[in-house]
Design an enzyme around this catalytic site. Sequence first.
Site, PDB file in Angstrom:
ATOM      1  N   LYS A 172     -38.956  50.319 -16.628  1.00  0.00           N
ATOM      2  CA  LYS A 172     -39.000  49.868 -17.965  1.00  0.00           C
ATOM      3  C   LYS A 172     -40.246  50.883 -18.279  1.00  0.00           C
ATOM      4  CE  LYS A 172     -40.331  46.273 -20.941  1.00  0.00           C
ATOM      5  NZ  LYS A 172     -40.889  44.990 -21.218  1.00  0.00           N
ATOM      6  N   ASN A 223     -39.433  37.050 -22.013  1.00  0.00           N
ATOM      7  CA  ASN A 223     -40.408  36.644 -21.304  1.00  0.00           C
ATOM      8  C   ASN A 223     -41.311  35.368 -21.849  1.00  0.00           C
ATOM      9  OD1 ASN A 223     -43.050  38.267 -18.770  1.00  0.00           O
ATOM     10  ND2 ASN A 223     -42.664  36.077 -19.437  1.00  0.00           N
ATOM     11  N   THR A 224     -42.070  35.842 -22.768  1.00  0.00           N
ATOM     12  CA  THR A 224     -43.231  34.589 -23.374  1.00  0.00           C
ATOM     13  C   THR A 224     -42.250  33.452 -24.063  1.00  0.00           C
ATOM     14  OG1 THR A 224     -44.544  36.487 -23.692  1.00  0.00           O
ATOM     15  CG2 THR A 224     -44.932  34.336 -25.057  1.00  0.00           C
ATOM     16  N   GLY A 258     -44.634  39.080 -27.659  1.00  0.00           N
ATOM     17  CA  GLY A 258     -45.332  37.581 -27.749  1.00  0.00           C
ATOM     18  C   GLY A 258     -45.439  36.927 -29.000  1.00  0.00           C
ATOM     19  N   ALA A 279     -38.912  42.273 -26.708  1.00  0.00           N
ATOM     20  CA  ALA A 279     -40.135  41.737 -27.452  1.00  0.00           C
ATOM     21  C   ALA A 279     -39.797  41.274 -28.709  1.00  0.00           C
ATOM     22  CB  ALA A 279     -41.000  42.902 -27.708  1.00  0.00           C
ATOM     23  N   GLY A 280     -40.407  40.050 -28.856  1.00  0.00           N
ATOM     24  CA  GLY A 280     -40.567  39.418 -30.238  1.00  0.00           C
ATOM     25  C   GLY A 280     -39.684  38.360 -30.492  1.00  0.00           C
TER      26      GLY A 280
END
Length: 268
Positions: free
Chosen positions: A106, A215-216, A167, A193-194
């Site tokens: 990645k 993830n977050t 995040g 992301a996001g």
Amino acid sequence: MTSNSTTSDRLELYGHSFDSRLLLGTARYPSPAVLEAAVRRAQPAMVTASLRRQGSNAAETGASFWELLKKLDVPVLPNTAGCMTVQEAVTTAQMAREVFETPWIKLELIGDDYTLQPDTLNLVEAASILIKEGFQVLPYSTEDLVLCQRLVDVGCQAVMPWAAPIGTGRGPVNPYAMQMLRERLKVPLIVDAGLGRPSHACQVMEWGYDAVLLNTAVALSEDPVLMAGAFADAVAAGRAARKAGAMDEQTAAQPSTPVLGTPFWHHA
């Protein structure tokens, strides 16, 4: 992971197929045990990991962390998180290939350390170098159409545009650009992301995106295991809705049951 699968609706990346359309990060979980439970609940196609991984205790880094990854028995997608130059990203990818024994990478090349926005000016160069070295590159990018097309032009067989800065959990902040990107590019697109809520994941899957990476949104939820399952279910629901074909929106109410003037039991 299997190659050349005949199953019609698996995620296809670089000639490999995956049962899941969810990829899961491994950082910021309350404990290794919670991470393990979340991964087992979500059953992701891959888990991401970084050579530059930092944790709050020894169990989250070093040999114990690598042992946990092996125990999970899920393909690992190394990333170049934290890299700010082309050479740094290429060197990190080369090291990751040796450590994880995989050509998957990645590619993260950060251009702004506040928003963590990808370096749109140098990302294509880094991707091109890695593609020529035999890597199977999944580049983290913005939703910019021209940038994503250039990444495809140099050999990337999939692209990972953000929905919002890493995040933030804001969900798709530029729906027009994301839907245009999906319409114009024919390679697999993975939202990276996001995303903050399962409904965000469902939405982008309904738009036709091929997978999401989280993830977050999972790791920092009150119950990461439950949230991992919620996202897995949302991704599956969004994919099913896309395949089913949603009805066209209407400007006025439309009766779901036509009325002809007499009760149906009076009809001949």
